[in-house]
Write a protein that holds these residues in place. Sequence first.
Motif: not given
Length: 335
Positions: A217, A230, A234, A238, A240, A310-311, A314
Amino acid sequence: MTSTGAVLRCADVRVVFTPRGLATARADRIVAVDGVSFEVAAGRTLAVVGESGCGKSTLARALVGVQRYTGDITVAQHRGAERRRPIQLVFQDPYASLDPRRTIGFSVSEPIRAQGRHSRAETAKRVGELLELVGLDARMSARYPHEFSGGQRQRVAIARALGADPAVLVCDEATSALDVSVQAQIVNLLIDAQRAQGFAMVFVTHNLAVVRQLADDVAVMYLGRFLEVGPAAQVFAQPRHPYSEALLSAVPRTSAIVDEHRQIRLVGDPPDPRNRPDGCHFRPRCRLYQQSGEPEVCRTRSPGLLATRQQEAHLAACHVTSGPAGPGSVSGTAQ
Ligand SMILES: Nc1ncnc2c1ncn2[C@@H]1O[C@H](COP(=O)(O)OP(=O)(O)OP(=O)(O)O)[C@@H](O)[C@H]1O
């Protein structure tokens, strides 16, 4: 970042530095760690990344108890209560934990002796095992720190930390002073030791290539706060938060060559921690703030860490990407 099986739990950890003699002068206070919450499970590694001065080392020092803080830091003792020193620290400079006037055998034996459970012979045997575990020769225990290279000294410092059988190992820039090839060896050593001993690890670094190698993480820190947390895969693939996006875009991907096309320039320096911007602290450097027409909410409200549907693991603290206009935001999960 699971809450079941967490070994290390931190809730709302804050560290505030107040200049001596100015105890009431709020304007001069430095909030080095500003209400950080996270968990790390056994055998997992959380990397804490961010630019210089964002509070990484102060957080590491709070974790190991050498820095005063408010909030809660708790360590679950899964393997019984016999561990006297459940959290161990490995510094950038191994001289900080190795006494130059003592043999390395003496330094490595110190946490074992502190447990008060081993005879002299058992302690010497364990020291030999630990030195071999970190890739050194057990016969080196009679030597002094100055007789070792930087990488070897860091191995000794790790052996010393592992001797305490820690539930949590905190590494503060533990590989940053080393040559790249030695860095890789030390990272592999930490990964192997973690597999063997099962400790949770908090790895503080500005070296994002190392983070890719060992983190499960990632927490991205800015002015004392986590802006994004997160699973490493991820967050790298991606991000955020626009700060993470810029910071992580500079990481070498498959080779040592940075992908110039993908790199996003981070403009300016972090603000003076004594004079943090209102609302979102990252706003003055944020491309999304400018591109989104400078939303008022970014100027007036500090964003909380939010997950998406969805995550769920995250989290990001950004009004633009996590707000009502953002993709699949979930309100009420701020930490
Ligand atoms: N003892 C101290 N007294 C006052 N301010 C401090 C003290 N230690 C750290 N700070 C301040 O707290 C903030 C966070 O510092 P910290 O060293 O934790 O950041 P960092 O992310 O580890 O940076 P670096 O990567 O350069 O070590 C900085 O503004 C720093 O100047």
